[in-house]
Scaffold this active site. Structure first.
Site, PDB file in Angstrom:
ATOM      1  N   LYS A   1       0.811  -1.217   0.000  1.00 18.76           N
ATOM      2  CA  LYS A   1       0.000   0.000   0.000  1.00 18.76           C
ATOM      3  C   LYS A   1       0.845   1.268   0.000  1.00 18.76           C
ATOM      4  CE  LYS A   1      -4.182  -2.044   1.890  1.00 18.76           C
ATOM      5  NZ  LYS A   1      -3.709  -3.400   2.210  1.00 18.76           N
TER       6      LYS A   1
HETATM    7  C1  LIG Z   1      -4.403  -4.510   1.547  1.00 21.95           C
HETATM    8  C2  LIG Z   1      -3.670  -5.801   1.411  1.00 21.95           C
HETATM    9  C3  LIG Z   1      -4.106  -6.828   0.527  1.00 21.95           C
HETATM   10  C4  LIG Z   1      -5.388  -6.733  -0.259  1.00 21.95           C
HETATM   11  O1  LIG Z   1      -5.331  -5.769  -1.280  1.00 21.95           O
HETATM   12  P1  LIG Z   1      -6.673  -5.210  -1.911  1.00 21.95           P
HETATM   13  O2  LIG Z   1      -6.244  -4.151  -2.863  1.00 21.95           O
HETATM   14  O3  LIG Z   1      -7.506  -4.667  -0.788  1.00 21.95           O
HETATM   15  O4  LIG Z   1      -7.357  -6.353  -2.598  1.00 21.95           O
HETATM   16  C5  LIG Z   1      -3.318  -7.951   0.391  1.00 21.95           C
HETATM   17  N1  LIG Z   1      -2.178  -8.113   1.121  1.00 21.95           N
HETATM   18  C6  LIG Z   1      -1.747  -7.168   1.978  1.00 21.95           C
HETATM   19  C7  LIG Z   1      -0.505  -7.413   2.752  1.00 21.95           C
HETATM   20  C8  LIG Z   1      -2.460  -5.986   2.159  1.00 21.95           C
HETATM   21  O5  LIG Z   1      -2.030  -5.068   3.037  1.00 21.95           O
END
Ligand SMILES: *Cc1c(COP(=O)(O)O)cnc(C)c1O
Length: 434
Positions: A107
């Site tokens: 993210k």
């Molecule tokens: C947020 C997250 C996901 C999921 O991603 P999305 O875009 O919400 O589908 C998967 N793995 C990790 C480590 C995350 O922080």
């Protein structure tokens, strides 16, 4: 380029307004009204290009009308100032490691891009600082705080429930200083969220200062995730590997990451197909099988960033495919795994390949292991560093994940917070006193 709301009840709006607003007034999600394609010559040369140059071409294709090119280039370069390696785990399976950014999770890229874009739009309007309020139960706070750190014209306030986040998580947003303030609330995560909501609704506060959110549904956080897919393809081609039938397996929760990949494909990226890999929270998998979408409360799993019972980006995926179930299953398949299956996968891959998966990446690896066809090349997105889930990972692989220096540095930092009770008047008084 204009952005429309998936609920169809709000007027189309500019990129700037979509970024500043986050959610459309009709509570729908913003989507670009057109998805331009990139000329095929680009894909013939992509293997020779750097991460930053590939990302710039993708960004310029979507945002080029709205941001001056030298500024966009700077935003892209500043966002992507770390490595995103493609690591061979099996002869036909590669890990795209998205965890080399400041908080070791994928993210970071969206948060960093959004921070810079918001700073840019805000400077265009004058010099008054924009104040980002974010409530966190742990992970979002660290990605947003680090993403916005030292971005001129932006101040960040991270509200978190006192004593209810892990020490590593807390260190990632309480030790930064500069334009990041951590607010330790004597209450729960819901109390924190209620404080932020009340602040957005308070007229006096909004007249006195510019407030905004850094919500994950913001187009500026969601769209930059398309860079991963272009970059993975570029590294595959660049290393002379077969890229004729590329399959991306994406560990999915709110489906923002995979949705950005679907948009990359629509822009011309030669992707054969996608697999949306789920833990036991499998409403999307069920939709693929039955055509029916039944959101329900989430179930706790060891891949907890994917514990989502009503994925917010489902509306975007529907729109992208003209609401056609047939079209969606033509591009995306799904799967769902229990905690036991996730743990087995982590154990086996560590024993047989020496590669340490985190629980989220493990879900996607297993999807490739079960469903990759002969002739296809699989890329799974490794969305977090295994050290972020050290206790879980250590106990599963019966080993000890090394904590990266960057994470350790956070732990050594000095904690500094503002302590508040959960009543709104105290929070309001604090903000007005700044
Ligand atoms: C947020 C997250 C996901 C999921 O991603 P999305 O875009 O919400 O589908 C998967 N793995 C990790 C480590 C995350 O922080």
């Amino acid at each position: 380029m204009n952005y429309y709301s998936t609920n169809g009840q709000s007027p189309k709006t500019s990129l700037k307004d979509a970024v500043v607003r986050g959610l459309a007034p009709d509570r729908g999600l913003y989507m670009p009204e057109r998805i331009p394609t990139i000329p095929s010559a680009f894909f013939r040369h992509i293997g020779d290009m750097s991460l930053q140059d590939v990302a710039y071409v993708a960004a310029n294709t979507l945002f080029g009308d709205d941001i001056e090119s030298s500024t966009l280039q700077t935003i892209v370069n500043d966002t992507l100032n770390f490595d995103i390696p493609l690591v061979e785990v099996d002869s036909d399976k590669y890990a795209l490691e998205l965890f080399h950014g400041p908080t070791l999770a994928f993210k970071d890229v969206g948060a960093r891009f959004m921070a810079r874009l918001l700073g840019y739009f805000n400077r265009q309007q004058g010099n008054e600082d924009v104040n980002v309020l974010v409530a966190t139960s742990g992970d979002t706070g660290s990605a947003v705080a680090n993403g916005f750190l030292n971005v001129p014209g932006v101040r960040v306030f991270v509200l978190y429930p006192k004593g209810k986040v892990s020490r590593i998580q807390e260190a990632q947003f309480t030790t930064l200083g500069c334009n990041v303030t951590a607010i330790e609330v004597d209450g729960t995560f819901d109390d924190c969220q209620a404080l932020v909501k009340s602040a957005f609704m308070d007229k006096e506060l909004n007249d006195a200062m510019k407030l905004t959110s850094a919500n994950s549904i913001n187009v500026a956080r969601f769209l930059p995730q398309m860079f991963y897919y272009f970059h993975a393809y570029a590294r595959l081609v660049g290393s002379g590997k077969s890229a004729d039938k590329v399959v991306f397996a994406v560990p999915s929760g709110n489906f923002g990451n995979i949705c950005a990949g679907l948009i990359a494909k629509r822009m011309g990226l030669p992707v054969h197909r996608f697999i949306a890999a789920n833990n036991r929270n499998d409403v999307f998998f069920e939709y693929l099988k039955t055509g029916k979408y039944n959101p329900r409360p989430s179930i706790a799993t060891i891949a907890n960033a994917m514990d989502v019972g009503d994925p917010s980006n489902f509306a975007r995926i529907l729109d992208l495919y003209g609401k056609s179930h047939d079209a969606i299953v033509g591009d995306i398949s799904g799967c769902t795994y229990t905690d036991e299956q996730i743990a087995d996968t982590m154990r086996n891959v560590y024993a047989e390949k020496g590669y340490i998966l985190d629980p989220h990446g493990a879900v996607a690896y297993r999807a490739l292991d079960e469903y990759l066809q002969p002739g296809e090349t699989g890329i799974f997105l490794e969305t977090a560093h295994p050290a972020k889930f050290k206790e879980t990972v250590d106990s599963i692989i019966d080993g000890s994940v090394k904590i990266p220096a960057r994470l350790e540095a956070f732990m050594r930092g000095e904690k500094s917070t503002v302590r508040l009770n959960k009543q709104f008047p105290a929070f309001k008084k604090y903000l007005l006193s700044l």
